[in-house]
Design an enzyme around this catalytic site. Structure first.
Site: not given
Ligand code: TRP
Length: 325
Positions: A111, A192, A195
């Site tokens: 991140k 997968k 979101k």
């Protein structure tokens, strides 16, 4: 009774992958454990999020969790920031965790990679997560695969604390739920359902309206062959549909495959079954939205109950570390 604790970030709408892979297990666990579930709004602040959006999503996440079956008489559902002990414990544990070990967290590396500015909160995120878990002396912590490293860190922090200051914390164990853990993206069935995908046509949301669900399943990517075979490796698209149908009808995908001759009828049945599974959840959310006062009472009671457990552990930790009482 053994304790279970888990948390969810209020950063997006719940989708089928979340529901089948995680929240269904939360609901099951509430009957056999002393269960604590929290909406981790403080964690959401580690990344850019609009204040109004955060507030709305926090409430919506709590509402959705109640709608999928969390029962306030069986478990403790609360909002992380409503229990101040989390932030306080986080400071104590940031004096136990090391700079080096936090820097090795792959979530932080992913991140922060390539960013000009990185929030300190993103770096210390796992310490707050360790606090969530250790405050409740939880033995069992259901998490996704991507959070296993944070759980290992939590165990290391707890053991280091106990060695240095005396036995205060229970050492938790990660539990990665297996049920329907394999819900894939409808447009890219090798990835997968997540979101973070930038294409919502591959994602089915738990509160999505039936016509939209039907459309998405109709347009789901299948495979070049047209026969219906369950083999996730060579036939990811059709296998994902079978997986969804299986999850929605409580049956095994490999047993369902022989019942279908073509994709059309499989897609039709899958969308019917998924819509039927989600219908009552959507209805319950509508009912709860009409009675927000009740939702606020539930999370207030949850925070109070959570604080009792959390404060007891916090006091012991402070005492052990030498803070004057
Ligand atoms: N970091 C977790 C996630 O992104 C959410 C979380 C926060 C959590 N605190 C927790 C999960 C404590 C389990 C236990 O999924």
């Amino acid at each position: 009774m053994l304790k279970v604790l888990s948390g969810v970030r209020p950063t997006g709408d719940m989708h089928l992958g979340n529901y089948l892979g995680a929240f269904k297990a939360w609901v099951e666990d509430q009957y056999s454990y002393d269960a604590f579930y929290c909406v981790v709004d403080l964690h959401a602040l580690a990344e850019e999020i609009n204040p109004e959006v955060l507030r709305d999503r926090t409430l919506k996440t709590a509402l959705t969790l109640l709608a999928v079956g969390l029962d306030p008489s069986k478990c403790t559902l609360f909002i992380q920031s409503h229990v101040p002990a989390h932030a306080e414990m986080s400071w104590l544990l940031s004096c136990v965790a090391t700079y080096g070990e936090l820097g090795r967290m792959t979530q932080f590396k992913d991140k922060s990679h390539g960013k000009d500015t990185v929030r300190v909160g993103l770096y210390t995120y796992p310490v707050l997560m360790a606090s969530d878990i250790l405050l409740y002396q939880a033995q069992r912590v259901p998490v996704g695969h991507d959070q296993k490293q944070h759980l290992e860190l939590t165990r290391d922090i707890a053991m280091r604390f106990n060695n240095k200051y005396g036995e205060v914390f229970t050492i938790p164990t990660a539990f990665v739920p297996k049920v329907g853990a394999r819900v894939m993206d409808l447009q890219d069935p090798t990835a997968k359902m997540s979101k973070s995908s930038n294409n919502s046509s591959g994602i089915i949301y738990v509160l999505e309206d039936p016509s939209s669900i039907e459309k998405k399943i109709k347009r789901a990517v299948t495979d070049t062959n047209s026969d219906v075979i369950y083999d996730p490796k060579s036939r990811p698209g059709v296998s994902n549909l079978l997986e969804l149908l299986g999850a929605a009808t409580d049956s095994k995908p490999e047993d369902l495959a022989p019942k279908y001759q073509n994709y059309g009828s499989l897609k039709l049945d899958t969308s019917k079954a998924v819509i039927e599974m989600l219908d009552p959840i959507r209805q319950r959310v509508k009912d709860l939205e009409k009675d927000l006062g009740e939702v606020h009472r539930i999370i207030a009671a949850g925070a109070q109950k959570a604080a009792e457990s959390a404060n007891a552990t916090l006091e012991r930790a402070k005492e052990a570390m030498g803070l004057l009482s």
